[in-house]
Design a protein around this motif. Structure first.
Motif, PDB file in Angstrom:
ATOM      1  N   LEU A  63       0.800  -1.057  -0.068  1.00 49.13           N
ATOM      2  CA  LEU A  63      -0.015  -0.073   0.097  1.00 49.13           C
ATOM      3  C   LEU A  63       0.878   1.393  -0.015  1.00 49.13           C
ATOM      4  CD1 LEU A  63      -2.841  -0.791   2.641  1.00 49.13           C
ATOM      5  CD2 LEU A  63      -3.010  -1.061   0.168  1.00 49.13           C
ATOM      6  N   GLU A  64       0.476   2.035  -0.602  1.00 45.90           N
ATOM      7  CA  GLU A  64       0.832   3.705  -0.423  1.00 45.90           C
ATOM      8  C   GLU A  64       0.155   4.487  -0.474  1.00 45.90           C
ATOM      9  OE1 GLU A  64       3.108   4.502  -4.093  1.00 45.90           O
ATOM     10  OE2 GLU A  64       1.053   4.911  -5.067  1.00 45.90           O
TER      11      GLU A  64
ATOM     12  N   LEU B  71      -0.591  -1.501  -4.374  1.00 42.47           N
ATOM     13  CA  LEU B  71       0.386  -1.496  -5.625  1.00 42.47           C
ATOM     14  C   LEU B  71       0.365  -3.077  -6.248  1.00 42.47           C
ATOM     15  CD1 LEU B  71       3.138   0.091  -3.189  1.00 42.47           C
ATOM     16  CD2 LEU B  71       1.838   1.114  -5.041  1.00 42.47           C
ATOM     17  N   PRO B  72      -0.125  -2.797  -7.435  1.00 42.73           N
ATOM     18  CA  PRO B  72      -0.359  -4.187  -8.353  1.00 42.73           C
ATOM     19  C   PRO B  72       1.061  -5.215  -8.229  1.00 42.73           C
ATOM     20  CG  PRO B  72      -0.965  -2.283  -9.442  1.00 42.73           C
ATOM     21  CD  PRO B  72      -0.183  -1.659  -8.314  1.00 42.73           C
ATOM     22  N   ASP B  73       2.267  -4.410  -8.186  1.00 40.62           N
ATOM     23  CA  ASP B  73       3.424  -5.580  -8.112  1.00 40.62           C
ATOM     24  C   ASP B  73       3.545  -6.213  -6.998  1.00 40.62           C
ATOM     25  OD1 ASP B  73       4.274  -2.989  -6.888  1.00 40.62           O
ATOM     26  OD2 ASP B  73       6.073  -2.899  -7.658  1.00 40.62           O
TER      27      ASP B  73
ATOM     28  N   GLN C 187      -7.134   1.147 -13.322  1.00 41.58           N
ATOM     29  CA  GLN C 187      -5.881   2.125 -13.167  1.00 41.58           C
ATOM     30  C   GLN C 187      -5.188   2.497 -12.065  1.00 41.58           C
ATOM     31  OE1 GLN C 187      -6.466   5.624 -15.399  1.00 41.58           O
ATOM     32  NE2 GLN C 187      -7.059   4.500 -17.414  1.00 41.58           N
ATOM     33  N   ALA C 188      -6.338   2.335 -10.914  1.00 43.83           N
ATOM     34  CA  ALA C 188      -5.917   2.296  -9.571  1.00 43.83           C
ATOM     35  C   ALA C 188      -6.904   1.894  -8.697  1.00 43.83           C
ATOM     36  CB  ALA C 188      -5.809   3.928  -9.095  1.00 43.83           C
ATOM     37  N   PHE C 189      -6.671   1.159  -7.554  1.00 43.78           N
ATOM     38  CA  PHE C 189      -7.646   0.302  -6.885  1.00 43.78           C
ATOM     39  C   PHE C 189      -7.239   0.893  -5.213  1.00 43.78           C
ATOM     40  CE2 PHE C 189      -8.945  -3.159  -4.195  1.00 43.78           C
ATOM     41  CZ  PHE C 189     -10.461  -3.095  -4.140  1.00 43.78           C
ATOM     42  N   CYS C 190      -8.179   1.598  -4.512  1.00 45.20           N
ATOM     43  CA  CYS C 190      -7.817   2.105  -3.178  1.00 45.20           C
ATOM     44  C   CYS C 190      -8.769   1.985  -2.294  1.00 45.20           C
ATOM     45  CB  CYS C 190      -8.104   3.993  -3.671  1.00 45.20           C
ATOM     46  SG  CYS C 190      -7.066   4.402  -5.014  1.00 45.20           S
TER      47      CYS C 190
END
Length: 214
Positions: A4-5, A140-142, A195-198
């Motif tokens: 997470l970020e 963070l997908p990676d 594109q982003a999952f939060c």
């Protein structure tokens, strides 16, 4: 938690909000007695999205594209609700308001195996929200093992189509923030298909909402 970020962009900005230009609108009940219900992952998703809160006044909104309710929307989503109204501008629907999931429809989907992504989202009741400061984090997908689900693609495609260049947010059941959460089917799927999952996390380390940015 290296997966997470902090994410400073406002989770509630919706770039796809449409302005009706001040046109007068009216509401119309949707009644299609000759149409037949169909049960698909869309049915599971929207029924459980609405029914997870024990409040008969909860309303789910569907954005309608091009002023026309599709057969898919009618048979796989709308007809599974007992209260359904369309908001019309210039006699064309722009939104549908859905409430009171049909009991027979709910009983039917609960008698079958739910899609794994949908089950990980909606298995459990939402707890009352408490006023609390919260922080948004991006997954963070990676750092996340991908999960593929061809069946759920139908739901994601529908959400993307109806929320172009925007996002879809929903109140989540009581997920506690922990490293084990990154193994859930929902997080593994959405981390690699948006594109982003939060996640919106409160001071008690409870996840209050999730957001998918398309």
């Amino acid at each position: 938690m290296d997966w997470l970020e902090p994410y400073e962009q406002n989770m509630w900005d919706d770039e796809d909000d449409e302005d009706d230009g001040g046109f007068p609108f009216r509401m119309k009940l949707i009644d299609e007695p000759h149409a037949k219900k169909r049960y698909t992952p869309l049915t599971q998703f929207f029924l459980l999205l609405n029914s997870q809160v024990s409040n008969e006044h909860v309303v789910t909104y569907l954005k309608i594209n091009n002023g026309r309710i599709t057969e898919e929307e009618l048979c796989e989503i709308i007809l599974h609700f007992d209260e359904r109204k369309a908001i019309l501008v210039e006699d064309k629907p722009i939104d549908v308001l859905l409430s009171r999931p049909n009991k027979d429809s709910l009983d039917h989907i609960k008698s079958l195996l739910l899609n794994p992504v949908i089950q990980s989202l909606f298995c459990g009741n939402i707890q009352p929200l408490e006023a609390s400061a919260a922080q948004s984090y991006r997954v963070l997908p990676d750092k996340i093992e991908p999960y593929e689900d061809a069946e759920f693609e139908k739901v994601l495609s529908y959400l993307k189509k109806n929320h172009k260049n925007s996002s879809f947010s929903l109140q989540i059941r009581e997920w506690a923030l922990s490293d084990s959460l990154k193994d859930s089917y929902a997080i593994r799927y959405f981390a690699h298909h948006t594109q982003a999952f939060c996640l919106l996390v409160n001071q008690s380390a409870r996840i209050m909402y999730i957001e998918m940015r398309f």
